[in-house]
Scaffold this motif. Structure first.
Motif, PDB file in Angstrom:
ATOM      1  N   GLN A   6       0.883  -0.966   0.710  1.00  0.00           N
ATOM      2  CA  GLN A   6      -0.169   0.241   0.640  1.00  0.00           C
ATOM      3  C   GLN A   6       1.055   1.582  -0.035  1.00  0.00           C
ATOM      4  OE1 GLN A   6      -3.833  -0.224  -0.365  1.00  0.00           O
ATOM      5  NE2 GLN A   6      -2.989  -2.727  -0.494  1.00  0.00           N
ATOM      6  N   LYS A   7       1.896   1.188   0.906  1.00  0.00           N
ATOM      7  CA  LYS A   7       3.264   2.075   0.619  1.00  0.00           C
ATOM      8  C   LYS A   7       3.379   2.724  -0.791  1.00  0.00           C
ATOM      9  CE  LYS A   7       7.487   3.474   2.275  1.00  0.00           C
ATOM     10  NZ  LYS A   7       8.483   3.461   2.840  1.00  0.00           N
ATOM     11  N   ILE A   8       3.945   1.520  -1.188  1.00  0.00           N
ATOM     12  CA  ILE A   8       4.282   1.824  -2.659  1.00  0.00           C
ATOM     13  C   ILE A   8       3.242   2.344  -3.746  1.00  0.00           C
ATOM     14  CG2 ILE A   8       5.231   0.340  -4.732  1.00  0.00           C
ATOM     15  CD1 ILE A   8       6.375  -1.286  -2.420  1.00  0.00           C
ATOM     16  N   LEU A   9       2.959   1.918  -3.589  1.00  0.00           N
ATOM     17  CA  LEU A   9       1.018   2.260  -4.263  1.00  0.00           C
ATOM     18  C   LEU A   9       0.383   3.173  -4.292  1.00  0.00           C
ATOM     19  CD1 LEU A   9      -0.955  -0.988  -4.455  1.00  0.00           C
ATOM     20  CD2 LEU A   9      -0.230  -0.219  -6.338  1.00  0.00           C
ATOM     21  N   ASP A 316      11.896   0.197  -1.618  1.00  0.00           N
ATOM     22  CA  ASP A 316      10.747  -0.382  -0.693  1.00  0.00           C
ATOM     23  C   ASP A 316      10.685  -1.562  -2.206  1.00  0.00           C
ATOM     24  OD1 ASP A 316      10.464   1.189   1.086  1.00  0.00           O
ATOM     25  OD2 ASP A 316       8.709   2.161   0.337  1.00  0.00           O
ATOM     26  N   ILE A 317      10.198  -1.630  -3.188  1.00  0.00           N
ATOM     27  CA  ILE A 317      10.168  -2.914  -4.008  1.00  0.00           C
ATOM     28  C   ILE A 317      10.828  -3.514  -4.552  1.00  0.00           C
ATOM     29  CG2 ILE A 317       9.826  -2.911  -6.759  1.00  0.00           C
ATOM     30  CD1 ILE A 317       9.287   0.296  -7.438  1.00  0.00           C
ATOM     31  N   ALA A 318      12.070  -3.402  -3.915  1.00  0.00           N
ATOM     32  CA  ALA A 318      13.104  -4.986  -4.028  1.00  0.00           C
ATOM     33  C   ALA A 318      12.551  -5.224  -2.993  1.00  0.00           C
ATOM     34  CB  ALA A 318      14.868  -3.926  -3.238  1.00  0.00           C
ATOM     35  N   ASP A 319      12.199  -4.489  -1.478  1.00  0.00           N
ATOM     36  CA  ASP A 319      11.647  -5.472  -0.698  1.00  0.00           C
ATOM     37  C   ASP A 319      10.664  -6.365  -0.637  1.00  0.00           C
ATOM     38  OD1 ASP A 319      13.832  -5.538   2.054  1.00  0.00           O
ATOM     39  OD2 ASP A 319      13.302  -3.369   1.910  1.00  0.00           O
ATOM     40  N   TYR A 320       9.273  -5.990  -1.700  1.00  0.00           N
ATOM     41  CA  TYR A 320       8.434  -6.058  -1.961  1.00  0.00           C
ATOM     42  C   TYR A 320       8.442  -7.496  -3.192  1.00  0.00           C
ATOM     43  CZ  TYR A 320       3.775  -6.821  -3.723  1.00  0.00           C
ATOM     44  OH  TYR A 320       1.926  -6.983  -4.785  1.00  0.00           O
ATOM     45  N   ALA A 321       9.500  -7.414  -3.784  1.00  0.00           N
ATOM     46  CA  ALA A 321       9.132  -8.447  -4.726  1.00  0.00           C
ATOM     47  C   ALA A 321       9.334  -9.673  -4.020  1.00  0.00           C
ATOM     48  CB  ALA A 321      10.842  -7.568  -5.484  1.00  0.00           C
ATOM     49  N   ARG A 322      10.135  -9.765  -2.787  1.00  0.00           N
ATOM     50  CA  ARG A 322      11.019 -10.853  -2.159  1.00  0.00           C
ATOM     51  C   ARG A 322       9.220 -11.072  -0.954  1.00  0.00           C
ATOM     52  NH1 ARG A 322      12.571 -12.887   3.035  1.00  0.00           N
ATOM     53  NH2 ARG A 322      13.392 -10.525   2.723  1.00  0.00           N
ATOM     54  N   VAL A 323       8.646 -10.335  -0.911  1.00  0.00           N
ATOM     55  CA  VAL A 323       7.508 -10.938   0.099  1.00  0.00           C
ATOM     56  C   VAL A 323       6.287 -11.415  -0.332  1.00  0.00           C
ATOM     57  CG1 VAL A 323       9.079 -10.295   1.881  1.00  0.00           C
ATOM     58  CG2 VAL A 323       7.096  -8.721   0.503  1.00  0.00           C
TER      59      VAL A 323
END
Length: 326
Positions: A6-9, A316-323
């Motif tokens: 949600q933070k990224i969006l 943040d996108i890098a972190d999101y890609a994994r989780v």
């Protein structure tokens, strides 16, 4: 994970709106059938991560023009083209929770629409007026084709090594991520060091993204994944969780895993047993660790850039890609 998404969006909402508009506008002048088939895959809920990476990379390098949304469509068109072709080659029946295009229309229509999207991407690349961008897109299409051929060649091969797997996912996935980031930097006229740093970021992000995707094949159901869990195994694709578990399992469990793989049309109970063996012999944990390592390498590649909102979003996108869970 939901909070991070949600933070990224929230931070990229305007960019995503501009990308959606550009994707539609660049299909409008073409035959209705092309627009219908392309739209079936393009507007079925994709994350738009690849075009977004191009936009953010350009912004990180100081680009202030108004062409990034249009240029970014290159990467969604290339991605959609590969999905249309992959679904036919793999004999898949679902993509993003919907029936695949070649079943709704027919094989020739799906293939030719994929070809059109590849050509459309190259045409838009030419519109940048930058030879380096055209070369980047040409290399991407070349590598993606080689990755698909390599994966087809190794289908069902239980001797597939981790190096072979990495070569396949580099060609199939990472080159598109790194190409999107590289193109953003090139469009912005960035210095060579910045271009290479963002290329490196995209490379490691792409590897982490694909490893996470391979994990989801064993952990998610159809509602969240948009395709049947275990689809890769049923198609004879050996991914890192399997490769690592096979290399570590004692002979009895190894033969059980191989028997399930060879069967392909296995029951849900057999798939559950397979997942349990992957966990027991470290396949899941090892893949998670490798994905995390590539995420860290991606974030390290951003070190030369000044702190700011755009850099934070890319982190943040890098972190999101994994989780991510879908």
């Amino acid at each position: 994970m939901t909070d991070l998404k949600q933070k990224i969006l929230a931070a990229v909402g305007d960019d995503l709106t501009a990308i959606e508009q550009a994707l539609a506008e660049n299909l409008n002048p073409y035959f209705d059938l092309v627009s219908q088939v392309a739209g079936h895959i393009l507007f079925a809920g994709g994350k738009r991560l690849r075009p977004l990476l191009m936009v953010l990379s350009a912004r990180l390098c100081g680009y202030s023009g108004n062409h990034t949304a249009r240029f970014s469509t290159i990467f969604e068109y290339l991605h959609a083209a590969t999905l249309l072709h992959d679904d036919l080659v793999d004999g898949a029946d679902m993509r993003r929770g919907r029936q695949v295009a070649n079943q709704l229309w027919d094989n020739p229509t799906a293939v030719l629409t994929g070809d059109f999207l590849l050509a459309r991407g190259l045409s838009i690349a030419a519109d940048t007026g930058l030879c380096e961008v055209i070369q980047t897109i040409a290399r991407i299409t070349e590598n993606m084709s080689q990755g698909e051929i390599r994966q087809l060649e190794k289908k069902g091969d239980i001797t597939l090594s981790e190096d072979d797997y990495l070569d396949v996912i580099r060609c199939k996935t990472a080159v598109l991520f790194e190409g999107a980031c590289r193109t953003g930097a090139l469009v912005a006229g960035a210095a060579p060091a910045a271009v290479e740093a963002l290329t490196d970021y995209g490379h490691h992000l792409g590897l982490a993204f694909q490893m996470a995707d391979d994990l989801l094949d064993y952990t998610q159901d159809i509602a969240s994944l948009g395709k049947h869990a275990g689809a890769d195994v049923r198609e004879g694709k050996l991914t890192l969780p399997l490769i690592h578990a096979l290399s570590r399992a004692p002979e009895a469990d190894r033969q059980c895993i191989i028997a399930i793989l060879e069967k392909r049309d296995f029951a849900e109970t057999e798939f559950a047993a397979l997942v349990e063996m992957l966990k027991r012999h470290g396949g899941i944990a090892y893949t998670e660790a490798q994905a995390a390592a590539h995420v860290q390498q991606a974030k390290t590649a951003l070190a030369p850039f000044a702190d700011g909102l755009t850099r934070e979003i890319l982190m943040d996108i890098a972190d999101y890609a994994r989780v991510r869970k879908a």
